[in-house]
Design a protein around this motif. Structure first.
Motif, short mmCIF file in Angstrom:
data_model
loop_
_atom_site.label_atom_id
_atom_site.label_comp_id
_atom_site.label_asym_id
_atom_site.label_seq_id
_atom_site.Cartn_x
_atom_site.Cartn_y
_atom_site.Cartn_z
N VAL A 176 0.85 -1.26 -0.05
CA VAL A 176 -0.19 0.07 0.02
C VAL A 176 1.08 1.40 0.13
O VAL A 176 1.80 1.35 0.79
CB VAL A 176 -0.92 0.00 1.26
N VAL A 178 1.08 5.37 0.45
CA VAL A 178 0.20 6.39 0.78
C VAL A 178 1.07 7.83 0.54
O VAL A 178 2.11 7.98 0.68
CB VAL A 178 -0.22 6.15 2.38
N LEU A 185 0.88 9.91 -6.41
CA LEU A 185 0.16 8.52 -6.49
C LEU A 185 0.12 8.29 -8.13
O LEU A 185 -0.05 7.12 -8.28
CB LEU A 185 -1.10 8.71 -5.65
N GLU A 189 1.27 5.11 -9.70
CA GLU A 189 0.82 4.09 -10.60
C GLU A 189 1.31 4.11 -12.01
O GLU A 189 1.44 2.94 -12.53
CB GLU A 189 -0.74 4.64 -10.88
N GLU A 201 -1.14 -0.90 -4.41
CA GLU A 201 -2.18 0.02 -4.41
C GLU A 201 -1.83 1.43 -3.79
O GLU A 201 -1.33 1.36 -2.82
CB GLU A 201 -3.16 -0.87 -3.35
N CYS A 202 -2.58 2.46 -4.30
CA CYS A 202 -2.08 3.68 -4.14
C CYS A 202 -3.47 4.30 -3.17
O CYS A 202 -4.56 4.08 -3.59
CB CYS A 202 -2.03 4.58 -5.32
N ARG A 203 -3.10 4.90 -2.24
CA ARG A 203 -4.27 5.38 -1.30
C ARG A 203 -3.79 6.82 -1.01
O ARG A 203 -2.70 7.14 -0.63
CB ARG A 203 -4.62 4.80 -0.15
N LEU A 204 -4.83 7.91 -1.19
CA LEU A 204 -4.62 9.23 -0.74
C LEU A 204 -4.93 9.61 0.46
O LEU A 204 -6.12 9.31 1.18
CB LEU A 204 -5.57 10.06 -1.82
N GLY A 205 -4.07 10.10 1.08
CA GLY A 205 -4.34 10.78 2.45
C GLY A 205 -3.07 11.09 3.29
O GLY A 205 -1.76 10.83 2.98
N PRO A 210 -5.13 6.65 5.64
CA PRO A 210 -5.51 5.60 4.77
C PRO A 210 -5.42 4.28 5.24
O PRO A 210 -6.18 3.50 4.45
CB PRO A 210 -4.97 5.94 3.57
N VAL A 211 -4.65 3.68 6.21
CA VAL A 211 -4.61 2.52 6.74
C VAL A 211 -5.18 2.27 8.08
O VAL A 211 -4.49 1.40 8.71
CB VAL A 211 -3.17 2.11 6.49
N GLU A 214 -5.24 -1.14 10.36
CA GLU A 214 -4.44 -2.35 9.41
C GLU A 214 -3.23 -2.46 10.00
O GLU A 214 -2.72 -1.62 10.83
CB GLU A 214 -4.32 -1.85 7.97
#
Length: 489
Positions: A176, A178, A185, A189, A201-205, A210-211, A214
């Motif tokens: 992941v 972030v 991001l 990608e 996997e890209c997550r914005l925050g 964003p995790v 987890e």
């Protein structure tokens, strides 16, 4: 407005990656074409030199001119070099711009450790706030310190162009990435597609939001750690006071580590003075993590401000005004010195945790994580090697790849050994000293005999007092074991 980020078209980018690799567009291939050492940064003056020095007409030279040096080239020349990918496809992905039959790269592509990494071009002047850099020295340092630990999940906090995420993707099932910067991001990608990496996997925050909830087996972070009064660049300035960003990243990493997991974080911290102890271990006290701090250097506020405030500044202040503003920020916040280094955390299985700080003498190089792993194993055994009888009965082996550098001092008509120092070509950046008495024993270490047997032999053959040899050997062996230059067989 920020420049447009490239589009992540997996088909085009996948074929482009294959085409570039087929041309020999690797770290060594590009370095050879530019007649420089692999990994050497290319500044604005360097680009002008390389542009004139690069005289080849082959396809590799064409692509180096285009995506490394940023030269404008005839579209037909680029089409011939990069086939079967077409310049039009690269324009559609916003990797190139075309004007009157001349194409120019809108990004740069840097090869690193078998990867191809697209990122924003460096500027001779101000950078955009959302600028996404390439493979910086800091990124290289973090990558060589990070354990290639097998596991299910990894997290890259502040991913930038995705360097650490893509390196981690080789050894875990899921990564992941972030970042608070959407442009970063997008580049991650693009780079995942360029390298055919499907498990990022890209997550914005911001940071760990964003995790939330987890856990991860590996956490890596090269965050905006600069202690700065500004907010010019997302990659440099967090907008948080003092070293609050570094602290937040380290504390957050401890909170998301799975049992046995490790975190590797680059950070800067505020100190009361050059001789003060780093506060980092206290940040995660009681977190259930072992802490290993690699302290690279401590600098005064003026040196630090010149290093950061005067490089690629987005400020319109003149040099003196900018420095005054940064120095006043440090004065008003009681910041007398700033420490630089890296933190390694491990979610401990034992009920008690340890904390160790090591002062580095140089930057890490090569596969530094091997030495780092030995240092953590040595810290686990600290209680055992604390007993003289155990150390004397142990068999030690030397680590492959170390160098023993000796300095000789001349006096009274002869040379005598002044210092003996161990270093590793691929290591954390630490040195291990061996004094002249302990050297008699050290040079006999063979991975077969106990330390006590080596001391007995050295005493018999050299005539040096056995108790003196024993004291010196015990001190040296413990220190070299702690630093990862020796292992217990």
């Amino acid at each position: 407005a920020s420049p447009v980020a490239p589009a992540a078209d997996p088909d085009v980018l996948g074929r482009l990656g294959e085409a570039l690799r087929s041309l020999g567009f690797t770290e060594n291939g590009v370095a050879a074409a530019l007649q420089m050492s692999a990994g050497t940064p290319i500044g604005s003056v360097d680009r002008a030199v390389h542009a004139r020095r690069l005289t080849g007409s082959d396809a590799l030279s064409t692509m180096v001119r285009l995506v490394v040096l940023g030269a404008g080239l005839p579209i037909d020349e680029v089409a011939a070099a990069i086939a079967p990918v077409t310049p039009e496809e690269m324009v559609a992905c916003e990797l190139l711009a075309c004007d009157a039959g001349v194409v120019r790269a809108t990004v740069r592509i840097t090869p690193y450790d078998g990867l191809l990494l697209a990122h924003d071009a460096e500027s001779n002047g101000n950078l955009d706030r959302a600028h996404v850099g390439g493979v910086s020295p800091a990124a290289r340092t973090l990558a060589c310190l990070t354990f290639p630990a097998a596991g299910r999940r990894a997290l890259d906090v502040g991913t930038g162009c995705g360097v650490q995420a893509l390196v981690a993707a080789r050894c875990v099932a899921e990564v992941v990435a972030v970042d608070v910067n959407p442009r970063a991001l997008r580049f991650t990608e693009v780079n995942a597609a360029l390298n055919g990496v499907p498990n990022v996997e890209c997550r914005l925050g911001s940071l760990y939001e964003p995790v939330m909830g987890e856990q991860f087996d590996l956490v890596v972070s090269n965050p905006p750690f600069v202690v700065s009064p500004d907010s010019d660049y997302t990659f440099r300035d967090s907008g948080m006071e003092g070293d609050a960003m570094s602290r937040a990243v380290v504390v957050g990493a401890a909170s998301v580590l799975a049992p046995g997991g490790t975190a590797h974080v680059l950070c800067n911290w505020v100190q009361g003075g050059a001789a003060a102890d780093p506060p980092v271990a206290g940040w995660v006290e009681g977190s259930g993590c072992d802490v290993l701090l690699l302290h690279y250097e401590t600098v005064d506020p003026l040196t630090y401000a010149c290093r950061w405030a005067l490089s690629d500044s987005g400020s319109t202040d003149d040099t003196d005004s900018r420095l005054d503003r940064w120095l006043e920020y440090y004065r008003s916040n009681g910041i007398a010195a700033i420490g630089l280094g890296a933190v390694v955390l491990r979610r401990a299985s034992a009920p008690s945790c340890w904390a160790r700080t090591f002062k580095m003498t140089s930057a890490p190089s090569g596969l530094a994580h091997d030495q780092l792993n030995r240092m953590m194993e040595a810290a686990d055994q600290a209680a055992v090697v604390g007993e003289d009888a155990v150390v004397l009965a142990s068999v030690f082996s030397l680590v492959d790849g170390h160098r023993l550098n000796q300095s000789l001092l001349y006096g009274d008509g002869r040379y005598a050994t002044a210092t003996s120092t161990l270093t590793l070509d691929e290591g954390v950046g630490l040195t291990g000293d061996v004094d002249s008495v302990a050297l008699h024993v050290f040079l006999r270490i063979d991975g077969r005999r106990t330390l006590e047997e080596l001391i007995d032999e050295a005493a018999e053959e050299t005539g040096v007092d056995r108790d003196e040899l024993s004291r010196a050997a015990l001190e040296a062996v413990r220190r070299l074991f702690e630093l990862g230059f020796l292992v217990r067989s």
